[in-house]
Design a protein around this motif. Structure first.
Motif, PDB file in Angstrom:
ATOM      1  N   ASP A  67       0.795  -1.219   0.000  1.00 10.66           N
ATOM      2  CA  ASP A  67       0.000   0.000   0.000  1.00 10.66           C
ATOM      3  C   ASP A  67       0.834   1.279   0.000  1.00 10.66           C
ATOM      4  OD1 ASP A  67      -2.384  -1.500  -0.050  1.00 10.66           O
ATOM      5  OD2 ASP A  67      -2.189  -1.833   2.099  1.00 10.66           O
ATOM      6  N   HIS A  68       1.869   1.355   0.799  1.00  8.26           N
ATOM      7  CA  HIS A  68       2.676   2.575   0.837  1.00  8.26           C
ATOM      8  C   HIS A  68       4.158   2.286   0.972  1.00  8.26           C
ATOM      9  CE1 HIS A  68      -0.880   5.037   0.985  1.00  8.26           C
ATOM     10  NE2 HIS A  68      -1.335   4.278   1.945  1.00  8.26           N
ATOM     11  N   PHE A  87       5.192   1.619  -3.113  1.00  7.90           N
ATOM     12  CA  PHE A  87       4.688   2.736  -3.909  1.00  7.90           C
ATOM     13  C   PHE A  87       4.535   3.959  -3.014  1.00  7.90           C
ATOM     14  CE2 PHE A  87       3.131  -0.992  -6.143  1.00  7.90           C
ATOM     15  CZ  PHE A  87       3.387  -0.677  -7.468  1.00  7.90           C
ATOM     16  N   GLY A  88       4.872   5.110  -3.539  1.00  9.89           N
ATOM     17  CA  GLY A  88       4.662   6.350  -2.807  1.00  9.89           C
ATOM     18  C   GLY A  88       3.204   6.754  -2.839  1.00  9.89           C
ATOM     19  N   ALA A  89       2.881   7.814  -2.125  1.00  7.08           N
ATOM     20  CA  ALA A  89       1.505   8.307  -2.080  1.00  7.08           C
ATOM     21  C   ALA A  89       1.009   8.693  -3.470  1.00  7.08           C
ATOM     22  CB  ALA A  89       1.416   9.499  -1.136  1.00  7.08           C
ATOM     23  N   ASP A  90       1.947   9.046  -4.353  1.00  5.80           N
ATOM     24  CA  ASP A  90       1.577   9.425  -5.712  1.00  5.80           C
ATOM     25  C   ASP A  90       1.405   8.226  -6.632  1.00  5.80           C
ATOM     26  OD1 ASP A  90       4.210   8.612  -5.817  1.00  5.80           O
ATOM     27  OD2 ASP A  90       4.971  10.493  -6.661  1.00  5.80           O
ATOM     28  N   GLY A  91       1.566   7.014  -6.086  1.00  9.43           N
ATOM     29  CA  GLY A  91       1.397   5.794  -6.873  1.00  9.43           C
ATOM     30  C   GLY A  91       2.619   5.391  -7.666  1.00  9.43           C
ATOM     31  N   VAL A  92       3.708   6.117  -7.515  1.00  6.16           N
ATOM     32  CA  VAL A  92       4.940   5.825  -8.242  1.00  6.16           C
ATOM     33  C   VAL A  92       5.804   4.868  -7.420  1.00  6.16           C
ATOM     34  CG1 VAL A  92       7.051   6.845  -9.187  1.00  6.16           C
ATOM     35  CG2 VAL A  92       4.882   8.043  -9.420  1.00  6.16           C
ATOM     36  N   LEU A  93       6.380   3.911  -8.097  1.00  9.84           N
ATOM     37  CA  LEU A  93       7.256   2.932  -7.463  1.00  9.84           C
ATOM     38  C   LEU A  93       8.475   3.641  -6.875  1.00  9.84           C
ATOM     39  CD1 LEU A  93       7.280  -0.203  -7.264  1.00  9.84           C
ATOM     40  CD2 LEU A  93       8.704  -0.201  -9.305  1.00  9.84           C
ATOM     41  N   VAL A 108       9.178 -13.909  -2.674  1.00 11.26           N
ATOM     42  CA  VAL A 108       8.705 -12.542  -2.486  1.00 11.26           C
ATOM     43  C   VAL A 108       7.179 -12.537  -2.510  1.00 11.26           C
ATOM     44  CG1 VAL A 108       8.707 -10.205  -3.440  1.00 11.26           C
ATOM     45  CG2 VAL A 108      10.786 -11.598  -3.573  1.00 11.26           C
ATOM     46  N   ALA A 109       6.603 -11.860  -1.524  1.00  8.47           N
ATOM     47  CA  ALA A 109       5.146 -11.785  -1.437  1.00  8.47           C
ATOM     48  C   ALA A 109       4.724 -10.362  -1.129  1.00  8.47           C
ATOM     49  CB  ALA A 109       4.631 -12.733  -0.353  1.00  8.47           C
ATOM     50  N   GLY A 110       3.461 -10.085  -1.393  1.00  6.24           N
ATOM     51  CA  GLY A 110       2.907  -8.772  -1.102  1.00  6.24           C
ATOM     52  C   GLY A 110       1.587  -8.893  -0.372  1.00  6.24           C
ATOM     53  N   LEU A 111       1.350  -7.952   0.533  1.00  4.51           N
ATOM     54  CA  LEU A 111       0.091  -7.862   1.269  1.00  4.51           C
ATOM     55  C   LEU A 111      -0.509  -6.494   1.008  1.00  4.51           C
ATOM     56  CD1 LEU A 111       0.703  -9.187   4.900  1.00  4.51           C
ATOM     57  CD2 LEU A 111      -0.862 -10.112   3.208  1.00  4.51           C
ATOM     58  N   SER A 112      -1.814  -6.458   0.798  1.00 11.28           N
ATOM     59  CA  SER A 112      -2.480  -5.175   0.585  1.00 11.28           C
ATOM     60  C   SER A 112      -3.895  -5.224   1.127  1.00 11.28           C
ATOM     61  CB  SER A 112      -2.521  -4.841  -0.904  1.00 11.28           C
ATOM     62  OG  SER A 112      -3.230  -3.640  -1.118  1.00 11.28           O
ATOM     63  N   ASN A 115      10.915 -18.145   9.183  1.00 12.03           N
ATOM     64  CA  ASN A 115      11.776 -17.999   8.003  1.00 12.03           C
ATOM     65  C   ASN A 115      11.320 -16.884   7.072  1.00 12.03           C
ATOM     66  OD1 ASN A 115      13.631 -20.108   8.555  1.00 12.03           O
ATOM     67  ND2 ASN A 115      12.036 -21.568   8.040  1.00 12.03           N
ATOM     68  N   ALA A 116      10.485 -15.977   7.604  1.00  9.85           N
ATOM     69  CA  ALA A 116       9.947 -14.891   6.789  1.00  9.85           C
ATOM     70  C   ALA A 116      10.136 -13.560   7.500  1.00  9.85           C
ATOM     71  CB  ALA A 116       8.462 -15.127   6.516  1.00  9.85           C
ATOM     72  N   ILE A 117      10.257 -12.505   6.707  1.00 10.14           N
ATOM     73  CA  ILE A 117      10.310 -11.164   7.273  1.00 10.14           C
ATOM     74  C   ILE A 117       9.239 -10.303   6.613  1.00 10.14           C
ATOM     75  CG2 ILE A 117      12.774 -11.335   7.751  1.00 10.14           C
ATOM     76  CD1 ILE A 117      13.232  -9.350   5.485  1.00 10.14           C
ATOM     77  N   MET A 118       8.849  -9.260   7.319  1.00  7.93           N
ATOM     78  CA  MET A 118       7.877  -8.288   6.806  1.00  7.93           C
ATOM     79  C   MET A 118       8.580  -6.953   6.676  1.00  7.93           C
ATOM     80  SD  MET A 118       4.339  -7.429   6.509  1.00  7.93           S
ATOM     81  CE  MET A 118       3.451  -8.492   7.601  1.00  7.93           C
ATOM     82  N   VAL A 119       8.295  -6.260   5.567  1.00  7.35           N
ATOM     83  CA  VAL A 119       8.813  -4.912   5.339  1.00  7.35           C
ATOM     84  C   VAL A 119       7.620  -3.991   5.145  1.00  7.35           C
ATOM     85  CG1 VAL A 119      10.242  -3.440   3.871  1.00  7.35           C
ATOM     86  CG2 VAL A 119      10.878  -5.846   4.213  1.00  7.35           C
ATOM     87  N   SER A 120       7.533  -2.960   5.988  1.00  3.19           N
ATOM     88  CA  SER A 120       6.375  -2.071   5.911  1.00  3.19           C
ATOM     89  C   SER A 120       6.665  -0.713   6.524  1.00  3.19           C
ATOM     90  CB  SER A 120       5.189  -2.695   6.643  1.00  3.19           C
ATOM     91  OG  SER A 120       4.064  -1.840   6.563  1.00  3.19           O
ATOM     92  N   ARG A 121       5.887   0.262   6.090  1.00  2.00           N
ATOM     93  CA  ARG A 121       5.922   1.603   6.678  1.00  2.00           C
ATOM     94  C   ARG A 121       4.856   1.747   7.758  1.00  2.00           C
ATOM     95  NH1 ARG A 121       6.182   6.317   2.447  1.00  2.00           N
ATOM     96  NH2 ARG A 121       6.554   7.404   4.379  1.00  2.00           N
ATOM     97  N   ALA A 122       4.008   0.755   7.914  1.00  2.00           N
ATOM     98  CA  ALA A 122       2.841   0.873   8.793  1.00  2.00           C
ATOM     99  C   ALA A 122       3.079   0.244  10.167  1.00  2.00           C
ATOM    100  CB  ALA A 122       1.626   0.229   8.140  1.00  2.00           C
ATOM    101  N   HIS A 123       2.752   1.001  11.174  1.00  2.00           N
ATOM    102  CA  HIS A 123       2.823   0.544  12.565  1.00  2.00           C
ATOM    103  C   HIS A 123       2.061  -0.772  12.741  1.00  2.00           C
ATOM    104  CE1 HIS A 123       1.202   0.609  16.745  1.00  2.00           C
ATOM    105  NE2 HIS A 123       2.400   1.062  17.059  1.00  2.00           N
ATOM    106  N   ALA A 124       0.840  -0.845  12.212  1.00  2.00           N
ATOM    107  CA  ALA A 124       0.000  -2.037  12.368  1.00  2.00           C
ATOM    108  C   ALA A 124       0.635  -3.267  11.718  1.00  2.00           C
ATOM    109  CB  ALA A 124      -1.381  -1.793  11.771  1.00  2.00           C
TER     110      ALA A 124
END
Length: 146
Positions: A9-10, A13-19, A37-41, A91-100
């Motif tokens: 979600d962020h 991608f930036g807030a402007d939707g650009v990678l 590689v996986a993604g959550l949204s 055996n997995a890590i999470m990368v995120s900007r979100a506290h939650a």
């Protein structure tokens, strides 16, 4: 490390939707290293279109979004994603900007929760959530993978 799970979600991608710069290159490196590689949204299937438009969808082994489960960014969604990847939480890590998301990674007992913020002075919420590492940009993920 067998898998890296990115918040889409962020984080990528930036807030402007650009990678964000360096994202595509990082994904290529992770794949070459044999890391899944996986993604959550919490967004719907349109996040898949964004990945396609950015030219990075093929770098993902699995993407979980709101159309596929009621709570993609909850314990059930994360367990579903790990099962699809055939990877154990340790055996997995999470990368995120979100506290939650960092809280979710810690609750699920993932190997690491990596918080990302372009301004390290804004890192208090990620620290409070228990992030194992806090980095400034996507390419820095490589520096803390271990």
């Amino acid at each position: 490390m067998r898998a890296v799970i990115f918040d889409l979600d962020h984080t990528l991608f930036g807030a402007d939707g650009v990678l964000h710069d360096g994202t595509a290159e990082l994904l290529v490196i992770l794949r070459r290293l044999g890391v899944k590689v996986a993604g959550l949204s919490s967004a719907d299937h349109r996040v898949l279109v964004r990945l396609d438009e950015a030219g990075i969808r093929d770098h993902f082994d699995h993407v979980l979004c709101a159309d596929q489960t009621l709570e993609p960014k909850g314990m059930s969604g994360l367990h579903h994603l790990l099962a699809n990847l055939e990877v154990e939480a340790e055996n997995a890590i999470m990368v995120s900007r979100a506290h939650a998301d960092i809280l979710l990674a810690k609750e699920a007992q993932l190997a690491k929760a990596i918080g990302i913020t372009p301004h390290l002075h804004d890192s208090a919420p990620l620290k409070d959530a228990g992030a194992d590492h806090i980095i400034e940009n996507i390419p820095s993920v490589l520096d803390v993978l271990e």
